[in-house]
Design a protein around this motif. Structure first.
Motif, mmCIF file in Angstrom:
data_model
loop_
_atom_site.group_PDB
_atom_site.id
_atom_site.type_symbol
_atom_site.label_atom_id
_atom_site.label_comp_id
_atom_site.label_asym_id
_atom_site.label_seq_id
_atom_site.Cartn_x
_atom_site.Cartn_y
_atom_site.Cartn_z
ATOM 1 N N HIS A 128 0.877 -1.390 -0.067
ATOM 2 C CA HIS A 128 0.123 -0.194 0.023
ATOM 3 C C HIS A 128 1.061 1.223 -0.128
ATOM 4 O O HIS A 128 1.909 1.285 0.574
ATOM 5 C CB HIS A 128 -0.714 -0.042 1.345
ATOM 6 N N PRO A 129 0.588 2.246 -0.595
ATOM 7 C CA PRO A 129 -0.626 2.470 -1.397
ATOM 8 C C PRO A 129 -0.608 1.861 -2.845
ATOM 9 O O PRO A 129 -1.525 1.844 -3.655
ATOM 10 C CB PRO A 129 -0.774 4.099 -1.448
ATOM 11 N N MET A 130 0.777 1.430 -3.340
ATOM 12 C CA MET A 130 1.045 1.021 -4.600
ATOM 13 C C MET A 130 1.872 -0.154 -4.582
ATOM 14 O O MET A 130 3.113 0.009 -3.989
ATOM 15 C CB MET A 130 1.427 2.200 -5.484
ATOM 16 N N TYR A 131 1.892 -0.943 -5.463
ATOM 17 C CA TYR A 131 2.954 -1.917 -5.599
ATOM 18 C C TYR A 131 4.243 -1.603 -5.873
ATOM 19 O O TYR A 131 4.284 -0.480 -6.684
ATOM 20 C CB TYR A 131 2.608 -3.130 -6.542
ATOM 21 N N SER A 132 5.386 -1.882 -5.228
ATOM 22 C CA SER A 132 6.594 -1.275 -5.558
ATOM 23 C C SER A 132 6.997 -1.239 -7.146
ATOM 24 O O SER A 132 7.726 -0.579 -7.794
ATOM 25 C CB SER A 132 7.679 -1.932 -4.725
ATOM 26 N N GLN A 133 6.598 -2.476 -7.560
ATOM 27 C CA GLN A 133 7.002 -2.599 -8.950
ATOM 28 C C GLN A 133 6.377 -1.725 -9.813
ATOM 29 O O GLN A 133 6.791 -1.089 -10.864
ATOM 30 C CB GLN A 133 6.488 -4.016 -9.583
ATOM 31 N N VAL A 134 4.740 -1.398 -9.531
ATOM 32 C CA VAL A 134 4.337 -0.016 -10.358
ATOM 33 C C VAL A 134 5.287 1.271 -10.176
ATOM 34 O O VAL A 134 5.414 2.006 -11.206
ATOM 35 C CB VAL A 134 2.812 -0.136 -10.024
ATOM 36 N N MET A 135 5.641 1.398 -8.818
ATOM 37 C CA MET A 135 6.554 2.514 -8.486
ATOM 38 C C MET A 135 7.551 2.593 -9.354
ATOM 39 O O MET A 135 8.080 3.627 -9.940
ATOM 40 C CB MET A 135 6.793 2.595 -7.166
ATOM 41 N N TYR A 136 8.428 1.430 -9.737
ATOM 42 C CA TYR A 136 9.450 1.421 -10.569
ATOM 43 C C TYR A 136 9.014 1.419 -11.914
ATOM 44 O O TYR A 136 9.764 2.520 -12.567
ATOM 45 C CB TYR A 136 10.060 -0.209 -10.581
ATOM 46 N N CYS A 137 8.044 1.113 -12.469
ATOM 47 C CA CYS A 137 7.533 1.423 -13.725
ATOM 48 C C CYS A 137 7.241 2.920 -14.162
ATOM 49 O O CYS A 137 7.920 3.425 -14.939
ATOM 50 C CB CYS A 137 6.307 0.488 -14.186
#
Lengths: 341, 341
Positions: free
Chosen positions: B79-88
């Motif tokens: 939460h609040p967002m998957y780390s991998q999405v942060m990476y992307c």
């Protein structure tokens, strides 16, 4: 135990004795007794020494020690036909019994006729139809049961041995030698992943999760009692041959191997990829050049292309040029099978 | 050494002392010190005892001891967002720099604007476009280099810690406890397999080959010097979520787990499949109900669906009915992070 000095001293003595016992045992016993002395055997021993000696510039930490082995023709007999294909052909009567409408449809009709000459002429396309009909559509548990039952009773026509006895003793020694030195050994086969996993642990000491093979999709569902199960589907996920072997290694292992063993052009890319890593890497190819004790086949022996394991002259030349080591069954192997003297 | 009696006797003494030291250390130390006493902790300890005690009717041989863990929301913060999405999202500027024509194309335009409110409204389809653009098209080595560099410097906005520090200490203890008892621990994640493999060993002690995740195909090719490499392709091989997790387990492990841990409906089938095996099986779900020390979110807490890890009321009810154990972060965990007291 801190204050029990005599015991501490004794422990040191014992440890010391063990270290000596282990290192002398290692120095004295030959880890590859079924190999004749020669460049192939020397290459294996030198590779293990170079990658496991902490003082070596090519030392590889234990976790990264990955070795991959093709199966058919590399770890066990593939001639005149892959065991898995034998399994599929043997399964055809049961499939036709369940679906009688197939009895008059090719290629099932030919297989049901039992005419070996006609069967030998089946095309690749025919074979794919047989594979799809015999390897998919059942639950993964049912497939495992059927395969196990077949392996228990099926015998190779030449040696009259169960297929799982037809593994090469020298290669079993290589598997054990590598594992004894911290290597994780994998099978990377063009054969069916689910098929090989059924016997890999018992036959090679390789657990199912270390078998990478051609793999189809599965579908999750429920039986009449609401228990979940997986059905094998005719949907190809991974064609684990040629460049697909490297893709399979990346998918299932995620690291580049330090050693790779094969016997045909289907293993070419796996060996190339392995050798392209830095440090000491080992790439080896088994050449079937022993007509008396096993078989001689393939273009590298000056013979026509075989239905199994094509070892072309080009692959032979590439091996010579790139430092991939060709294992001559005839010259490098003292013994071939454990059941023979 | 056969005739050196005193040393043999000393060795026996030493071994005996070790056995006592080890067993008493085991009996005295709590393998799960960050867990409060309660049914969740008891279930874990009882499961390990039941499956590793040779006298138990539910004894499991070491080779078959497989435990699978979802990652996001189960082993670390999602939460609040998957780390991998942060990476992307963080990779988008580099992608746009390489392909300037994307600067005025959605969803890249929105990401480049830096407008967090607009970014929060991106659809799943938008996200897939971003994932495809940032996770594929490069070599697997290049991807690993980029991910490693990002993980080294990126920090979570709340705790200002590297993402790899945001793992749950109680779950790290479960991983270690299971491994100490002969279990092979796997991550089975809806996240990208290649992404998680970059840090899994250092972060969880789980080697790359024990990470099963959503995976794309790769393509074998050669660089200008003729060295082979793999390129990551936007071709989905395995969607490792929901029933796909069971398919992934069959593909990559080939055996049914004895224990499975998750935190959302995406883990439902993995838990169901695990529990459907015979003998003692453990299925657990982490409930995010600790707003103060971590987060509270999801329908099982009476809150709306979140962008991450949906834990529905139906899943909660199913867990109650089927003996899957819900872990309350608030009540079951004494500590949450290793970096906090």
């Amino acid at each position: 135990m801190k204050h029990f000095v005599p015991l501490n001293f004794a422990r040191q003595l014992v440890l010391l004795a063990w270290v000596f016992a282990i290192s002398s045992a290692f120095a004295q016993s030959d880890p590859l007794p079924s190999w004749n002395d020669g460049s192939a055997k020397q290459a294996i021993v030198a590779f293990v020494q170079a990658t496991t000696d902490r003082a070596s510039p090519n030392f590889v930490p234990p976790g990264a020690r990955i070795a991959t082995f093709d199966q058919d023709g590399t770890l066990w007999v593939e001639h005149p036909m892959y065991s898995q294909v034998m399994y599929c052909l043997d399964r055809v009567p049961a499939v036709v019994k369940a679906k009688p409408e197939l009895a008059n449809v090719e290629p099932f009709k030919t297989v049901m006729s039992g005419n070996r000459e006609a069967m030998a002429k089946l095309t690749k396309e025919d074979l794919f139809k047989i594979l799809a009909a015999t390897l998919t559509g059942m639950s993964v548990d049912q497939f495992q049961t059927e395969t196990t039952a077949w392996l228990d009773k099926a015998k190779d026509p030449r040696w009259k041995q169960p297929y799982t006895q037809l593994t090469y003793l020298p290669m079993q020694e290589v598997l054990q030698f590598l594992r004894a030195n911290g290597y994780k050994t994998y099978i990377v086969t063009g054969g069916g992943q689910d098929f090989v996993r059924v016997y890999s642990e018992q036959t090679y000491g390789i657990p199912p999760e270390q078998v990478v093979g051609t793999a189809g999709g599965t579908k999750y569902g429920y039986d009449k009692d609401g228990r979940p199960f997986l059905t094998k589907e005719p949907r190809l996920l991974l064609n684990d041959d040629n460049a697909g072997k490297v893709e399979g290694i990346h998918l299932m292992i995620g690291r580049r191997p330090y050693a790779a063993f094969g016997n045909s052009t289907g293993d070419r890319e796996m060996l190339e990829y392995t050798k392209a890593g830095d440090g000491a890497r080992l790439a080896m190819l088994v050449l079937h050049d022993d007509a008396q004790r096993e078989y001689t086949y393939g273009p590298a022996n000056g013979l026509p292309e075989s239905k199994v394991g094509t070892f072309t002259q080009a692959l032979y030349d590439e091996a010579q040029n790139k430092g991939w080591i060709v294992i001559s069954m005839k010259n490098d192997w003292k013994r071939i099978f454990a059941f023979e003297p």
